[in-house]
Scaffold this active site. Sequence first.
Site, PDB file in Angstrom:
ATOM      1  N   HIS A   1       1.768 -38.384 -71.934  1.00  0.00           N
ATOM      2  CA  HIS A   1       1.033 -38.236 -70.680  1.00  0.00           C
ATOM      3  C   HIS A   1       0.681 -39.599 -70.092  1.00  0.00           C
ATOM      4  O   HIS A   1      -0.042 -40.375 -70.708  1.00  0.00           O
ATOM      5  CB  HIS A   1      -0.247 -37.439 -70.948  1.00  0.00           C
ATOM      6  CG  HIS A   1      -1.021 -37.057 -69.735  1.00  0.00           C
ATOM      7  ND1 HIS A   1      -2.398 -37.135 -69.668  1.00  0.00           N
ATOM      8  CD2 HIS A   1      -0.617 -36.582 -68.519  1.00  0.00           C
ATOM      9  CE1 HIS A   1      -2.804 -36.714 -68.492  1.00  0.00           C
ATOM     10  NE2 HIS A   1      -1.742 -36.372 -67.766  1.00  0.00           N
ATOM     11  N   ARG A   2       1.222 -39.880 -68.913  1.00  0.00           N
ATOM     12  CA  ARG A   2       1.036 -41.174 -68.248  1.00  0.00           C
ATOM     13  C   ARG A   2       1.428 -42.323 -69.183  1.00  0.00           C
ATOM     14  O   ARG A   2       0.789 -43.362 -69.234  1.00  0.00           O
ATOM     15  CB  ARG A   2      -0.400 -41.337 -67.747  1.00  0.00           C
ATOM     16  CG  ARG A   2      -0.848 -40.186 -66.839  1.00  0.00           C
ATOM     17  CD  ARG A   2      -2.271 -40.339 -66.357  1.00  0.00           C
ATOM     18  NE  ARG A   2      -2.803 -39.030 -65.966  1.00  0.00           N
ATOM     19  CZ  ARG A   2      -4.074 -38.777 -65.706  1.00  0.00           C
ATOM     20  NH1 ARG A   2      -4.965 -39.750 -65.762  1.00  0.00           N
ATOM     21  NH2 ARG A   2      -4.470 -37.560 -65.355  1.00  0.00           N
TER      22      ARG A   2
ATOM     23  N   ASP B   1       2.694 -40.527 -62.594  1.00  0.00           N
ATOM     24  CA  ASP B   1       2.250 -40.068 -61.281  1.00  0.00           C
ATOM     25  C   ASP B   1       2.624 -41.103 -60.229  1.00  0.00           C
ATOM     26  O   ASP B   1       2.579 -42.304 -60.516  1.00  0.00           O
ATOM     27  CB  ASP B   1       0.730 -39.895 -61.270  1.00  0.00           C
ATOM     28  CG  ASP B   1       0.241 -39.056 -62.435  1.00  0.00           C
ATOM     29  OD1 ASP B   1       0.308 -37.827 -62.330  1.00  0.00           O
ATOM     30  OD2 ASP B   1      -0.193 -39.629 -63.459  1.00  0.00           O
TER      31      ASP B   1
ATOM     32  N   GLU C   1       5.399 -36.907 -61.371  1.00  0.00           N
ATOM     33  CA  GLU C   1       4.506 -36.023 -60.628  1.00  0.00           C
ATOM     34  C   GLU C   1       4.201 -36.649 -59.269  1.00  0.00           C
ATOM     35  O   GLU C   1       3.695 -37.765 -59.188  1.00  0.00           O
ATOM     36  CB  GLU C   1       3.199 -35.761 -61.372  1.00  0.00           C
ATOM     37  CG  GLU C   1       2.313 -34.803 -60.582  1.00  0.00           C
ATOM     38  CD  GLU C   1       0.965 -34.495 -61.214  1.00  0.00           C
ATOM     39  OE1 GLU C   1       0.071 -34.050 -60.472  1.00  0.00           O
ATOM     40  OE2 GLU C   1       0.801 -34.714 -62.424  1.00  0.00           O
TER      41      GLU C   1
ATOM     42  N   ASP D   1      -1.799 -36.971 -74.371  1.00  0.00           N
ATOM     43  CA  ASP D   1      -2.224 -38.371 -74.362  1.00  0.00           C
ATOM     44  C   ASP D   1      -1.847 -39.041 -75.677  1.00  0.00           C
ATOM     45  O   ASP D   1      -1.740 -40.266 -75.749  1.00  0.00           O
ATOM     46  CB  ASP D   1      -3.750 -38.475 -74.204  1.00  0.00           C
ATOM     47  CG  ASP D   1      -4.263 -37.962 -72.870  1.00  0.00           C
ATOM     48  OD1 ASP D   1      -3.450 -37.809 -71.943  1.00  0.00           O
ATOM     49  OD2 ASP D   1      -5.465 -37.702 -72.762  1.00  0.00           O
TER      50      ASP D   1
END
Length: 224
Positions: free
Chosen positions: A6-7, A35, A100, A219
């Site tokens: 995630h990210r 993102d 995203e 994460d």
Amino acid sequence: MIKIGHRGAKGHLAENTLESIKKALKLGVDGIEIDVHRCASGQLVVFHDFTLDRMTNGTGEVSKQTLKQLKQVEVKGHCQIPTLSEVLTFVNNKCLVNIELKGQDTAKEASRLIDFFVEKKGWDYNNILVSSFQKDLLETVHKINDKIPLSVLTNANIEEAVGFAKTIHAVSLHVDYTMLTQEIVDDLKQDFKVITYTVNNLNPIKRIKSYGVDGIISDFPDRL
């Protein structure tokens, strides 16, 4: 089941930075989720929030700053805000990149960049996934290039998300993990891949994996 950072590896290093993405790759992820926003000079920058305040020493809206201005801002951990182009160059088709679309007016430039990296840099469409909560952005990408794999994000109404996903021929649904049951996963998998977010703790990870989801965004991808 694919493991998606995630990210990058948000639980380890500053989110949406090249350092965080490098960490995720070292942890052996199958994909990373990032993102994007469109900045004032037109480039897509990899950043989650609409404003700079939480993650940087700067302030104000991301979309109101030029790339030159954003590059002068320091992200926590002495990092820099990367562009989508820099991230795709760095990853170099080694894993899935889930882009995203956060900010408005991101769809056309994302489509153009993806096409460039597939046509000129040897990327595979299978290593790209464009997701968003915003229907108009996904519709725009679908109209521009229907080869780009799409995913509909939802944290509220799964039924509505399914209906919309069918209209744009989405390949997957990104569902908040707190909404999932075995029955819902089984039902969704008849038409889509099921990717769930953001699952960080060991007990929920175990439960969600038992449902047979296609992917988990975390994460802490090393916990998957």
